[in-house]
Structure formats: structure tokens, C-alpha cells
Design a protein around this motif. Sequence first.
Motif, mmCIF file in Angstrom:
data_model
loop_
_atom_site.group_PDB
_atom_site.id
_atom_site.type_symbol
_atom_site.label_atom_id
_atom_site.label_comp_id
_atom_site.label_asym_id
_atom_site.label_seq_id
_atom_site.Cartn_x
_atom_site.Cartn_y
_atom_site.Cartn_z
ATOM 1 N N ASN A 1 -1.222 -1.678 -4.178
ATOM 2 C CA ASN A 1 -2.298 -0.688 -4.191
ATOM 3 C C ASN A 1 -1.711 0.715 -4.082
ATOM 4 O O ASN A 1 -0.979 1.016 -3.131
ATOM 5 N N TYR B 1 -2.680 4.725 -3.858
ATOM 6 C CA TYR B 1 -3.759 5.634 -3.492
ATOM 7 C C TYR B 1 -3.299 7.066 -3.780
ATOM 8 O O TYR B 1 -2.206 7.466 -3.381
ATOM 9 N N HIS C 1 0.842 -1.197 0.000
ATOM 10 C CA HIS C 1 0.000 0.000 0.000
ATOM 11 C C HIS C 1 0.879 1.250 0.000
ATOM 12 O O HIS C 1 1.672 1.457 0.925
ATOM 13 N N TYR D 1 -8.756 9.175 -4.055
ATOM 14 C CA TYR D 1 -9.366 9.658 -2.815
ATOM 15 C C TYR D 1 -9.593 11.155 -2.913
ATOM 16 O O TYR D 1 -9.059 11.845 -3.782
ATOM 17 N N PHE E 1 -9.891 5.242 4.326
ATOM 18 C CA PHE E 1 -9.496 3.878 3.991
ATOM 19 C C PHE E 1 -9.125 3.136 5.269
ATOM 20 O O PHE E 1 -8.438 3.684 6.135
ATOM 21 N N PHE F 1 0.546 5.434 -0.401
ATOM 22 C CA PHE F 1 -0.337 6.603 -0.430
ATOM 23 C C PHE F 1 0.458 7.814 -0.918
ATOM 24 O O PHE F 1 1.470 8.181 -0.321
ATOM 25 N N HIS G 1 -6.358 3.582 -6.535
ATOM 26 C CA HIS G 1 -7.525 3.974 -5.749
ATOM 27 C C HIS G 1 -7.476 5.490 -5.569
ATOM 28 O O HIS G 1 -6.526 6.015 -4.974
#
Length: 244
Positions: A89, A91, A54, A113, A119, A56, A111
Motif C-alpha cells: 500500500n 499513500y 505500508h 490523502y 489512516f 507513506f 491511497h
Amino acid sequence: MKCTVVGMWGGFPKKNEPTSGYLVEKDGFAILLDCGSGVAAHVQNYIDLNALHHVFVSHYHYDHSSDLGTFLFSRMINTQLKRVDKQLNIYGPADNDVKSRVDKVKQNNFHSYNKDSTFQVGPFSIKFHKNAHSVETYAMRITDDAGHSLVYTADSSYRKSLARFAEDADVLITECSLYEEEDGEKMGHMNARDVGMLAEKAGVEKVILSHLPHYGNLEELAETFRKVGAGEAVLAEAGMEIEV
């Protein structure tokens, strides 16, 4: 939870030290906040790339996102080599070009946002604040399953709403791009006095100054922060571990 500073320079990396990247871990689970220049190489000092699922991204300026492609290709190649069987993933703020880049490389998901998104990822809940910067940019508040919270401002000039977003956080990792006499509002960044005011209004006592400038005496940033009366702050360093 623990946060490791992978890199903290603004604009471009210093020799052997990347731009923005922060690894947050708890109970064997990890997320990465931003992936600026040099982060993909240096984060491997702290975690195997195949154990990180993940990422971000606060915004798409190069010093926060330039290693995105490196992470995408790492996941594709390591999947082919059967070293990992989970997708990566990514974001970030909604952007068709970025989404297309991610979607074109197998084993990666994008993804989007916005300021209203939340999340739940492993033990972490991640919320967002829309900043005042030259492109769409978001601060992030990461709260673990024990209620401990870390706020990462990414890039922004001072806003009362950002102080409210960071209120009572256990740790504040804040950009501090400019010296006291420089105009943060004009540049879409915060100077050291702005950062002191942010921490004071938010009621945060543990502050890490990041997104540091490549000029001047960096200790002056911390000294200015102290004059505002907002507690103590330390300069971020590559490899620094922060317990939250």
C-alpha cells in the motif's frame, strides 16, 4: 514504538547513506515514511521488504520518493516468487501520474490523502498537515495505540500551524536544511533557528534534526537550535534508533 533512521540527507544521498526514509515499528508491524534515493536498499538492513506493507510518501520530490518504483517491482516480483501474499500500500498526495504508475504494477495499491485524512494502520493512526513547500507536501503525525506520538515534518518552511500540529509530540523528526543565516522562507525549508522555534512552540523536547545539508559544519545546526532555548536536539544518523 521505535523509529529507525534509514536515511536523512537532503537533495541526494551521501556515499552509503540514503536521503529521506524512516521506518516506524511496533509489535511486529511496520510502516515506512518516505522512500528517497537509496532507501529501498538500506531499509533491508532493518526489515525484510516482504514484511513491509505500508509506505507513506510526503511529496514527490526525488529525495523523498525516487525509490517508489523499486518498492513496486519488489512486491510484484516477490509475489510471483511466492515469497509474499500481501499487496503493498502506497499513500501519497493525490496525483494521477503517480496513481497510474502504482496501478500499472500488480500487487500494489495507491491511497491518496489530504490534510483532513486519517489512516488507521495496525497499531498506528496517521494524520497529516499541509506544509509550505514548492510542491504539495505533508507532515505526518503517527500515534500508536498507547498514545505515544511521533511527528515527521518532511519539507516545509516554518508555519505556526505546523507547530500546533506537532504540539506535545513525544518525538519530533524535523527537516533542518539550512544554517541560521540562510532564508528558509524563501527556499521552502527551515533553517536551524526556525527549527528551534518550531520545537519551542510545540513543546517538544526530543528533537531529531534531519534532511541535512551536504555542506558546512553540521554541528552548527544543533548549536543554533540550543541558542533558541528549545531543549536538546541531535543530528540524525543512518541506522539511528529512536524510542518513542
